[in-house]
Design an enzyme around this catalytic site. Structure first.
Site, PDB file in Angstrom:
ATOM      1  N   SER A  93       2.507   3.653   9.896  1.00 14.93           N
ATOM      2  CA  SER A  93       2.514   4.977  10.528  1.00 14.93           C
ATOM      3  C   SER A  93       3.888   5.317  11.092  1.00 14.93           C
ATOM      4  O   SER A  93       4.636   4.421  11.530  1.00 14.93           O
ATOM      5  CB  SER A  93       1.485   5.007  11.666  1.00 14.93           C
ATOM      6  OG  SER A  93       1.638   6.160  12.466  1.00 14.93           O
ATOM      7  N   TYR A 115      -2.050   2.177  19.295  1.00 16.01           N
ATOM      8  CA  TYR A 115      -2.150   2.456  17.853  1.00 16.01           C
ATOM      9  C   TYR A 115      -0.835   2.101  17.163  1.00 16.01           C
ATOM     10  O   TYR A 115      -0.818   1.398  16.147  1.00 16.01           O
ATOM     11  CB  TYR A 115      -2.482   3.925  17.632  1.00 16.01           C
ATOM     12  CG  TYR A 115      -2.382   4.352  16.177  1.00 16.01           C
ATOM     13  CD1 TYR A 115      -3.283   3.866  15.233  1.00 16.01           C
ATOM     14  CD2 TYR A 115      -1.387   5.234  15.759  1.00 16.01           C
ATOM     15  CE1 TYR A 115      -3.189   4.246  13.904  1.00 16.01           C
ATOM     16  CE2 TYR A 115      -1.284   5.616  14.435  1.00 16.01           C
ATOM     17  CZ  TYR A 115      -2.185   5.122  13.508  1.00 16.01           C
ATOM     18  OH  TYR A 115      -2.082   5.488  12.185  1.00 16.01           O
TER      19      TYR A 115
END
Length: 339
Positions: A134, A159
């Site tokens: 990501s 995350y």
């Protein structure tokens, strides 16, 4: 080829599976259909894949298995009972802000689940593992555009930390077991069949329903919005490009290991993004300007030169075109759902 796609009922996994089937590959899709967002959308994607397969006579090429990747025995069974030429690992607990309140979900899916996939690939000597990282790993980096050569040691959300951990874990397996791994750092993917927790989805819904939208940082955040078809093109292009064994920069370690940015390389303001939705919907937004949220970053901007050099990756979808495609799908989907 026989390809495992984890997270096949998810947004990117759904579109990728369709593309792989069109190209003649056999796909086993797995997903746990969790309730992070409305499961009816995930089931609808699965139903659309089944319809798509029947319509195009792909039934023998596609199989779906409901499984949680955090279940090590279940994942081992998948690898024991199937042979995969490639594994494309997209299943993960997504969302920056959700990780602040639900850390355990990220540990189970993004860390435990990823180890289970790595172990399956190791045991089977998979020729190439492609996995989702990501743009969140760049945190508050001030240098733009973001390059894979930049240090990413300061995540600002759990995350992001789990995604950076995935890259480190993949490197360890590449080094120890000569498992070719490619990590793709996705930059704000959007499009039809997208995730309801993403801003473009919730903004569209609220603008249509005359509800106020919260606009953080007064709409001046920059995002490298990337249309789903461009993302899929990049993933498909990398399937047959497993990294060669090489020495890592500044280290004597050797690994068949690669990281790419996969984004639009054209960041735009949140304001322009909202204007594109307003145009597609035909209605002005009711705005509530707010300061930046915890865990958010002011700008994402992908340096995609490496991926362009490797596979000719060159996104072509302008935000206005992509948003129009999404809004058209959203209106059709909600109309069908509400019947």
């Amino acid at each position: 080829m026989n390809i495992l796609v984890t997270g096949s009922a998810g947004f990117i996994g759904f579109h990728l599976t369709k593309s792989l089937l069109k190209l003649g590959h056999n796909v086993l899709g797995i997903d746990n259909i969790n309730d992070y967002y409305d499961t009816s959308l995930k089931h609808a994607r699965n139903e659309e894949l089944i319809r798509f397969c029947k319509e195009n006579k792909y039934e023998k090429q596609y199989e779906f298995i409901l499984v949680d990747i955090a279940n090590s025995a279940a994942v081992a069974d998948i690898f024991n009972n199937h042979i995969f030429d490639r594994v494309i690992h997209l299943a993960a607990q997504a969302g920056v802000r959700y990780s602040i309140d639900n850390p355990t979900a990220y540990v189970n899916s993004n860390l435990v689940g990823f180890v289970n996939i790595l172990e399956g690939c190791r045991q089977q000597s998979t020729a190439h593992l492609i996995y989702a990282s990501s743009s969140s790993v760049y945190g508050m980096n001030t240098k733009i555009p973001f390059s894979t050569s930049d240090r990413v040691d300061y995540p600002i959300s759990l995350y992001a930390a789990t995604k950076k951990s995935n890259e480190l874990m993949a490197h360890a397996y590449s080094h120890l077991f000569n498992l070719p791994t490619t990590g793709l750092r996705f930059f704000t993917v959007y499009g039809p069949w997208g995730r309801p927790d993403m801003a473009y989805y919730s903004f569209t819904k609220k603008i249509i329903n005359n509800e106020t939208i919260d606009v953080f940082n007064n709409g001046q955040m920059m995002r490298d919005f990337t249309y789903i078809d461009d993302i899929v093109q990049g993933i498909v292009g990398i399937i047959n490009k497993p990294p060669a064994l090489k020495k890592m920069s500044g280290s004597s370690a050797q690994a068949a290991y690669q990281i790419y940015n996969i984004g639009n390389n054209k960041p735009i303001t949140l304001d322009r993004f909202i204007q594109a939705i307003e145009t597609a919907v035909g209605k002005k937004a009711l705005r509530n300007n707010k300061p930046m949220q915890p865990g958010d970053v002011p700008t994402t901007y992908a340096d995609t030169a490496e991926l362009m050099h490797a596979v000719g990756f060159q996104p072509s979808t302008e935000i206005e075109e992509g948003i129009q495609e999404f809004v058209d799908w959203y209106q059709s989907y909600t109309e069908t759902k509400n019947k």
